[in-house]
Design an enzyme around this catalytic site. Structure first.
Site, short mmCIF file in Angstrom:
data_model
loop_
_atom_site.label_atom_id
_atom_site.label_comp_id
_atom_site.label_asym_id
_atom_site.label_seq_id
_atom_site.Cartn_x
_atom_site.Cartn_y
_atom_site.Cartn_z
N LYS A 13 0.83 -1.22 0.00
CA LYS A 13 0.00 0.00 0.00
C LYS A 13 0.86 1.26 0.00
O LYS A 13 0.65 2.17 -0.78
CB LYS A 13 -0.91 0.04 1.24
N ARG A 88 -9.39 1.31 8.46
CA ARG A 88 -8.96 -0.06 8.75
C ARG A 88 -10.05 -0.84 9.48
O ARG A 88 -9.86 -2.02 9.77
CB ARG A 88 -7.74 0.00 9.67
N ARG A 127 11.48 -5.84 4.96
CA ARG A 127 11.19 -4.40 4.89
C ARG A 127 12.14 -3.61 5.79
O ARG A 127 12.41 -4.00 6.92
CB ARG A 127 9.74 -4.12 5.31
N ARG A 160 11.19 -2.19 11.48
CA ARG A 160 10.16 -1.77 12.43
C ARG A 160 9.95 -2.85 13.48
O ARG A 160 9.96 -4.03 13.15
CB ARG A 160 8.84 -1.49 11.70
N ARG A 171 -0.77 -9.30 13.29
CA ARG A 171 -1.33 -8.25 12.44
C ARG A 171 -2.16 -8.83 11.31
O ARG A 171 -3.16 -8.25 10.90
CB ARG A 171 -0.20 -7.37 11.90
P1 ADP Z 1 1.38 -1.57 7.36
O1 ADP Z 1 2.44 -0.84 6.58
O2 ADP Z 1 1.81 -2.90 7.79
O3 ADP Z 1 0.07 -1.61 6.65
P2 ADP Z 1 0.93 0.77 8.99
O4 ADP Z 1 2.17 1.54 8.97
O5 ADP Z 1 -0.19 1.21 8.10
O6 ADP Z 1 1.24 -0.76 8.71
O7 ADP Z 1 0.36 0.66 10.47
C1 ADP Z 1 1.18 0.24 11.55
C2 ADP Z 1 0.33 0.12 12.80
O8 ADP Z 1 -0.24 1.40 13.11
C3 ADP Z 1 -0.87 -0.81 12.69
O9 ADP Z 1 -0.53 -2.17 12.96
C4 ADP Z 1 -1.80 -0.23 13.76
O10 ADP Z 1 -1.39 -0.60 15.07
C5 ADP Z 1 -1.56 1.27 13.61
N1 ADP Z 1 -2.51 1.89 12.67
C6 ADP Z 1 -2.21 2.48 11.48
N2 ADP Z 1 -3.32 2.95 10.89
C7 ADP Z 1 -4.36 2.63 11.70
C8 ADP Z 1 -5.77 2.82 11.65
N3 ADP Z 1 -6.36 3.43 10.60
N4 ADP Z 1 -6.52 2.37 12.68
C9 ADP Z 1 -5.96 1.77 13.74
N5 ADP Z 1 -4.65 1.54 13.86
C10 ADP Z 1 -3.84 1.95 12.86
P1 ADP Z 2 2.24 -1.79 3.23
O1 ADP Z 2 2.25 -0.29 3.21
O2 ADP Z 2 1.02 -2.39 2.56
O3 ADP Z 2 2.46 -2.37 4.58
P2 ADP Z 2 4.84 -1.60 1.86
O4 ADP Z 2 4.56 -0.73 0.67
O5 ADP Z 2 5.57 -1.01 2.99
O6 ADP Z 2 3.45 -2.30 2.34
O7 ADP Z 2 5.60 -2.91 1.33
C1 ADP Z 2 6.01 -3.94 2.24
C2 ADP Z 2 7.41 -4.43 1.85
O8 ADP Z 2 7.34 -5.14 0.61
C3 ADP Z 2 8.41 -3.31 1.63
O9 ADP Z 2 9.68 -3.77 2.03
C4 ADP Z 2 8.38 -3.07 0.13
O10 ADP Z 2 9.62 -2.56 -0.37
C5 ADP Z 2 8.08 -4.47 -0.41
N1 ADP Z 2 7.21 -4.48 -1.61
C6 ADP Z 2 6.19 -3.63 -1.92
N2 ADP Z 2 5.60 -3.97 -3.09
C7 ADP Z 2 6.26 -5.08 -3.53
C8 ADP Z 2 6.13 -5.93 -4.70
N3 ADP Z 2 5.18 -5.70 -5.64
N4 ADP Z 2 6.98 -6.97 -4.81
C9 ADP Z 2 7.93 -7.22 -3.85
N5 ADP Z 2 8.11 -6.46 -2.75
C10 ADP Z 2 7.29 -5.41 -2.57
#
Ligand code: ADP
Ligand code: ADP
Ligand code: ZN
Length: 213
Positions: A13, A88, A127, A160, A171
């Site tokens: 995302k 979410r 990541r 992280r 998660r």
């Molecule tokens: P990811 O990249 O794995 O999707 P995020 O960076 O979006 O993770 O979120 C990390 C953490 O921050 C989540 O596991 C949750 O604890 C919190 N968080 C982020 N966005 C939200 C939301 N919209 N509602 C509740 N918790 C959130």
């Molecule tokens: P999210 O925001 O959904 O948690 P991220 O964009 O942070 O996800 O991506 C999670 C991890 O996977 C990061 O290390 C990123 O560089 C990698 N990644 C993202 N898209 C791809 C893809 N299409 N193929 C392989 N690795 C990816």
């Protein structure tokens, strides 16, 4: 243009939202980044959020909604935004729909990046994040030019705390229980678009551009 990114943790995302924001000239709003910035700065919100995040749980809706509504009120949101990590939960989605409806507005697209759970754990373990500028890397799929250093701002990259395998499992469970129902919610609104997130980052982006135009 108002866009929501849906998908499991690690689906890509953030990666795609950054490219969308750049191409379409709209802000990228990541609630995770906002929480991490608050943790780094030692704010009250950060202290409260950290307790949930470290356990792989969601931050309560009240805390999250206040923060997002403040962000929407800022000037740069007038031409739209790409939301990454919000909503979410169903109550968050309903609050967003209601807030937009006050100005006769709606979300244009909800893009779900589909990636099976098996692929997620590998993505998360590789990541690396820059907590200074928000850039994200992957040790195999998107490595920084110099190991463990951010290409953009030169800060040290970190894994992280919540990307450790035990927390990732939790998660994913939370995602299936609380976030996945949003797919049906936006399907009913007629704005859901699904893309195959297992492809290369650039191919996923091409597919998204095909949808957004
Ligand atoms: P990811 O990249 O794995 O999707 P995020 O960076 O979006 O993770 O979120 C990390 C953490 O921050 C989540 O596991 C949750 O604890 C919190 N968080 C982020 N966005 C939200 C939301 N919209 N509602 C509740 N918790 C959130
Ligand atoms: P999210 O925001 O959904 O948690 P991220 O964009 O942070 O996800 O991506 C999670 C991890 O996977 C990061 O290390 C990123 O560089 C990698 N990644 C993202 N898209 C791809 C893809 N299409 N193929 C392989 N690795 C990816
Ligand atoms: Zn950086």
């Amino acid at each position: 243009m108002k866009i929501i990114m849906l998908g499991a943790p690690g689906a890509g995302k953030g990666t795609q939202a950054k490219s969308i924001a750049k191409k379409y000239g709209i802000p990228h709003i990541s609630t995770g980044d906002i929480f991490r910035a608050n943790i780094k700065n030692g704010t009250e919100l950060g202290k409260k959020a950290k307790a949930f995040m470290d356990q792989g749980m969601l931050v309560p809706d009240e805390l999250t909604l206040d923060l997002v509504m403040d962000r929407f009120a800022q000037d740069d949101c007038k031409s739209g935004y790409v939301l990454d990590g919000f909503p979410r939960t169903i109550p968050q989605a309903e609050a967003l729909t209601a807030a937009l409806a006050q100005n006769q507005e709606t979300v244009d697209y909800a893009i779900d990046i589909a990636v099976p759970d098996e692929a997620i754990v590998e993505r998360m373990s590789g990541r690396r994040a820059c907590l200074t500028c928000g850039a994200t890397y992957h040790v195999v799929y998107n490595p920084p030019k110099k190991a463990d250093v951010c290409d953009i701002c030169g800060a040290a990259l970190v894994q992280r705390d919540d990307d450790k395998p035990e927390t990732v499992q939790k998660r994913l469970t939370v995602y299936h229980e609380q976030t996945q129902p949003l797919i049906e919610y936006y399907e009913k609104q007629g704005i859901l678009k699904q893309v195959d997130g297992t492809k290369d980052m650039s191919e996923v982006f091409e597919e998204i551009i095909g949808i957004l135009g």
